[in-house]
Motif scaffolding. Structure first.
Motif, mmCIF file in Angstrom:
data_model
loop_
_atom_site.group_PDB
_atom_site.id
_atom_site.type_symbol
_atom_site.label_atom_id
_atom_site.label_comp_id
_atom_site.label_asym_id
_atom_site.label_seq_id
_atom_site.Cartn_x
_atom_site.Cartn_y
_atom_site.Cartn_z
ATOM 1 N N GLY A 77 0.851 -1.302 0.113
ATOM 2 C CA GLY A 77 -0.175 0.043 0.112
ATOM 3 C C GLY A 77 0.729 1.290 0.126
ATOM 4 N N ILE A 78 2.117 1.294 0.405
ATOM 5 C CA ILE A 78 2.788 2.196 0.519
ATOM 6 C C ILE A 78 3.588 2.501 -0.988
ATOM 7 C CG2 ILE A 78 5.145 3.565 1.272
ATOM 8 C CD1 ILE A 78 4.592 2.236 4.002
ATOM 9 N N ARG A 79 3.410 3.834 -1.714
ATOM 10 C CA ARG A 79 3.972 4.012 -3.032
ATOM 11 C C ARG A 79 5.222 4.335 -2.931
ATOM 12 N NH1 ARG A 79 -0.030 5.360 -6.528
ATOM 13 N NH2 ARG A 79 1.764 5.108 -7.971
ATOM 14 N N VAL A 80 5.849 4.115 -4.200
ATOM 15 C CA VAL A 80 7.419 4.489 -4.206
ATOM 16 C C VAL A 80 7.548 6.023 -5.018
ATOM 17 C CG1 VAL A 80 9.383 3.682 -5.402
ATOM 18 C CG2 VAL A 80 8.079 1.980 -4.224
ATOM 19 N N GLU A 81 8.655 6.602 -4.264
ATOM 20 C CA GLU A 81 8.931 7.896 -5.219
ATOM 21 C C GLU A 81 10.335 7.646 -5.878
ATOM 22 O OE1 GLU A 81 7.753 10.463 -5.562
ATOM 23 O OE2 GLU A 81 5.728 10.514 -4.322
ATOM 24 N N LEU A 82 10.099 8.228 -6.862
ATOM 25 C CA LEU A 82 11.483 8.015 -7.700
ATOM 26 C C LEU A 82 12.077 9.221 -7.919
ATOM 27 C CD1 LEU A 82 13.227 6.161 -9.842
ATOM 28 C CD2 LEU A 82 11.745 7.207 -11.754
ATOM 29 N N LEU A 104 26.248 3.201 -18.148
ATOM 30 C CA LEU A 104 25.111 3.747 -18.834
ATOM 31 C C LEU A 104 24.927 5.350 -18.840
ATOM 32 C CD1 LEU A 104 22.319 1.081 -17.903
ATOM 33 C CD2 LEU A 104 23.966 1.137 -19.848
ATOM 34 N N ASP A 105 24.712 5.776 -19.915
ATOM 35 C CA ASP A 105 24.518 7.130 -19.899
ATOM 36 C C ASP A 105 23.216 7.797 -19.016
ATOM 37 O OD1 ASP A 105 21.972 7.697 -21.910
ATOM 38 O OD2 ASP A 105 23.301 6.407 -23.163
ATOM 39 N N GLU A 106 23.238 8.804 -18.992
ATOM 40 C CA GLU A 106 22.111 9.507 -17.901
ATOM 41 C C GLU A 106 20.803 9.175 -18.378
ATOM 42 O OE1 GLU A 106 20.977 13.962 -15.915
ATOM 43 O OE2 GLU A 106 22.749 13.806 -17.118
ATOM 44 N N THR A 107 20.592 9.447 -19.816
ATOM 45 C CA THR A 107 19.227 9.251 -20.251
ATOM 46 C C THR A 107 18.782 7.900 -20.213
ATOM 47 O OG1 THR A 107 19.535 11.033 -21.880
ATOM 48 C CG2 THR A 107 17.957 9.493 -22.349
ATOM 49 N N THR A 108 19.585 6.993 -20.439
ATOM 50 C CA THR A 108 19.290 5.368 -20.008
ATOM 51 C C THR A 108 19.026 5.086 -18.859
ATOM 52 O OG1 THR A 108 20.699 5.041 -22.135
ATOM 53 C CG2 THR A 108 20.088 2.991 -20.803
ATOM 54 N N LEU A 109 19.763 5.499 -18.029
ATOM 55 C CA LEU A 109 19.594 5.399 -16.351
ATOM 56 C C LEU A 109 18.110 5.971 -15.914
ATOM 57 C CD1 LEU A 109 23.173 6.124 -14.997
ATOM 58 C CD2 LEU A 109 21.880 3.982 -15.085
ATOM 59 N N ARG A 150 12.575 4.599 -14.739
ATOM 60 C CA ARG A 150 10.939 5.095 -14.610
ATOM 61 C C ARG A 150 10.271 3.597 -15.191
ATOM 62 N NH1 ARG A 150 13.343 9.421 -18.019
ATOM 63 N NH2 ARG A 150 13.153 11.476 -16.862
ATOM 64 N N MET A 151 10.997 2.739 -15.755
ATOM 65 C CA MET A 151 10.268 1.594 -16.056
ATOM 66 C C MET A 151 9.797 1.057 -15.030
ATOM 67 S SD MET A 151 12.296 0.182 -19.409
ATOM 68 C CE MET A 151 12.711 1.173 -20.947
ATOM 69 N N LEU A 195 6.298 -0.157 -13.281
ATOM 70 C CA LEU A 195 5.671 -1.075 -12.731
ATOM 71 C C LEU A 195 5.153 -1.245 -11.345
ATOM 72 C CD1 LEU A 195 5.334 -4.367 -13.125
ATOM 73 C CD2 LEU A 195 7.915 -4.665 -12.353
ATOM 74 N N ASP A 196 5.833 -0.579 -10.486
ATOM 75 C CA ASP A 196 5.379 -0.536 -9.093
ATOM 76 C C ASP A 196 4.238 0.025 -8.958
ATOM 77 O OD1 ASP A 196 6.798 -0.865 -6.282
ATOM 78 O OD2 ASP A 196 5.923 0.947 -6.195
ATOM 79 N N GLY A 197 4.122 1.358 -9.793
ATOM 80 C CA GLY A 197 2.893 2.153 -9.670
ATOM 81 C C GLY A 197 1.575 1.226 -9.849
ATOM 82 N N HIS A 198 1.867 0.598 -11.034
ATOM 83 C CA HIS A 198 0.855 -0.555 -11.465
ATOM 84 C C HIS A 198 0.397 -1.451 -10.724
ATOM 85 C CE1 HIS A 198 -1.976 -1.995 -14.512
ATOM 86 N NE2 HIS A 198 -1.544 -3.173 -14.081
#
Length: 498
Positions: free
Chosen positions: A5-10, A72-77, A82-83, A87-90
């Motif tokens: 029930g606890i959500r994750v912040e990114l 890995l480059d910054e954009t890829t990280l 976010r992926m 998933l965690d949000g869903h």
């Protein structure tokens, strides 16, 4: 993982903000930045926080650190983080989380992404995401956070997260007429009859045209051509101009170094932008850059022969090899020009720095709107989907491969003979192998990727005596010089040159 029930912040590591926001008497911003560097925590590394306590969640955050160690480059990280967060949000909506998810939870997530969300993703997009989630669960098992992966392997080693179909590369290419319509009408503000479009509401048409010519002329990926520096293009005091040749590495995919060749007409298109448009842009932005100077890499010396730039970054004298400069560093690299500080990159936007991915996406989208609005029976056929910048890379590869085929064996109307020739390339001498020449020029990690282009060389979508005659620039120059340069490079490689 957090309790149910606890959500994750990114969040993401962003060392550049330390000096601006860290206010502590216990530790300085410089000390924290040095610690991040010592621990190998790259900018863009995802950090997963408990929504209530805002403390890092060990399992997921350690996965983020594991990704960071892969350079890995910054954009890829950021994308990978976010992926996992998506998933965690869903899963939270299903009363579950990453550590307690069952196979059915993950299948439901796959179906939501592929079928039920407002804009379902394509199989190729989901395939990439599924591989990242597989990597996440393999890491969690290896770490001991899970006893086994929640998704079972099925036949042929595939699991329930895998795409339902296997697809080939999405190779989309333009004909000569389509490219010129895209470049001149969409990006350049002309009418289909080559007259000036007085109603054009775009901005910096010469810059955008130069970008398209550079993308097509080099066959480079967006990150490679859009981040090019003026000295690399030969557009620097004391350099002769004309065609250019430079090494890309930090901005190349997987950091795989290779040499980019810019034909004379593509370089001339960039030079025209530098003469007619660029000065006005950098003049208007000079005062803004002066205010940001402390956050920029201010170059004091450009060593063209050595391929090195020297200057001040974060108050420290630094030296960088140009090929080793990532896109993020290139974006903040400036020098003292005629009007004050100006970016060292070829392309510049209103803010005075290098346009980012979103900016170039916007240029392309607006070009598409102009093209479709002006399309009539006299204009080239437009596909249902917008063209991408990457389509110019595909066009370069297809045209060059077709030209090299014909150069090697001549026009061959017999389709069976052409097919036999395709297969013979793999056993032919490397100097005479069009497939491997194009593969090296594009920087493909595996020649089998280039092999997928062969199915298009028989389509005869746009026959030319030479691969790119009249595409780039406004004269009747030919891109056969690209082929000649490629063949010359292959000849050098077979005699031990580098």
């Amino acid at each position: 993982m957090a309790p149910e029930g606890i959500r994750v912040e990114l969040a993401f590591v962003q060392s550049g903000l330390l000096g601006r926001y860290l206010d502590s008497e216990v530790v300085s911003a410089e000390e924290v930045a040095a610690l991040l560097k010592r621990r190998g925590l790259l900018d863009g590394m995802p950090v997963f926080l408990d929504d209530e306590t805002m403390m890092p969640l060990p399992a997921l955050s350690e996965w983020g650190r594991y990704l960071s160690t892969g350079l890995l480059d910054e954009t890829t990280l950021r994308d990978y983080g976010r992926m996992a967060a998506r998933l965690d949000g869903h899963l939270a909506g299903l009363g579950s989380d990453v550590l307690s998810a069952t196979e059915s939870d993950l299948v439901a997530y796959r179906n939501w992404r592929r079928l039920w969300q407002k804009k379902p993703v394509a199989a190729r997009t989901w395939g990439k995401e599924a591989s990242i989630l597989d990597d996440l669960y393999r890491f969690l098992v290896a770490r001991g956070s899970l006893p086994a992966q929640p998704v079972r392997l099925a036949a042929r080693g595939r699991n329930a997260l895998a795409p339902g179909v296997r697809s080939n590369m999405d190779i989309r290419h333009l004909t000569f007429e389509q490219y010129r319509y895209f470049r001149d009408v969409g990006l350049g503000g002309q009418l289909p009859d080559e007259q000036v479009n007085r109603g054009y509401r775009g901005w910096a048409p010469l810059r955008n045209r130069a970008g398209s010519d550079l993308a097509l002329g080099t066959g480079a990926r967006w990150r490679e051509w859009a981040t090019v520096l003026l000295p690399e293009m030969g557009l620097w005091p004391g350099m002769q101009g004309g065609s250019a040749e430079f090494e890309v590495q930090a901005c190349a995919k997987y950091g795989k170094a290779r040499t980019l060749y810019v034909p004379e007409d593509a370089a001339a298109s960039a030079d025209l932008f530098c003469i007619l448009e660029r000065p006005d842009i950098v003049r208007a932005a000079a005062r803004t850059l002066e205010r940001k100077a402390r956050d920029l890499f201010v170059v004091a010396e450009v060593d063209v022969a050595g391929g090195v730039v020297r200057g001040t970054l974060d108050g420290v004298d630094r030296e960088f090899r140009m090929s080793a400069m990532p896109a993020k560093l290139r974006r903040i690299t400036v020098y003292e020009g005629e009007f004050g500080l100006e970016t060292l990159t070829l392309f510049v936007c209103r803010g005075g720095l290098m346009p980012g991915a979103d900016a170039w996406k916007g240029y392309r989208h607006r070009a598409w709107e102009w093209m479709t609005a002006l399309a009539d029976s006299t204009t080239p056929h437009l596909p249902a989907r917008r063209w991408r910048w990457h389509d110019l890379r595909h066009t370069h590869a297809l045209q060059l491969l077709t030209y090299l085929e014909n150069l090697m064996d001549g026009e061959e109307p017999d389709q069976k003979a052409r097919s036999r020739r395709h297969h013979s390339y793999l056993t032919g001498h490397i100097r005479h192998n069009p497939l491997l020449i194009v593969s090296r020029r594009l920087g493909h990690a595996d020649p089998s990727t280039t092999y997928e282009y062969l199915q298009y060389t028989d389509d005869l979508v746009n026959e030319f005596e030479a691969a790119f005659r009249g595409w780039v620039g406004d004269d009747d120059a030919t891109y056969a010089e690209i082929a000649a340069h490629a063949l010359a490079g292959a000849a050098v490689s077979t005699t031990g040159g580098r």
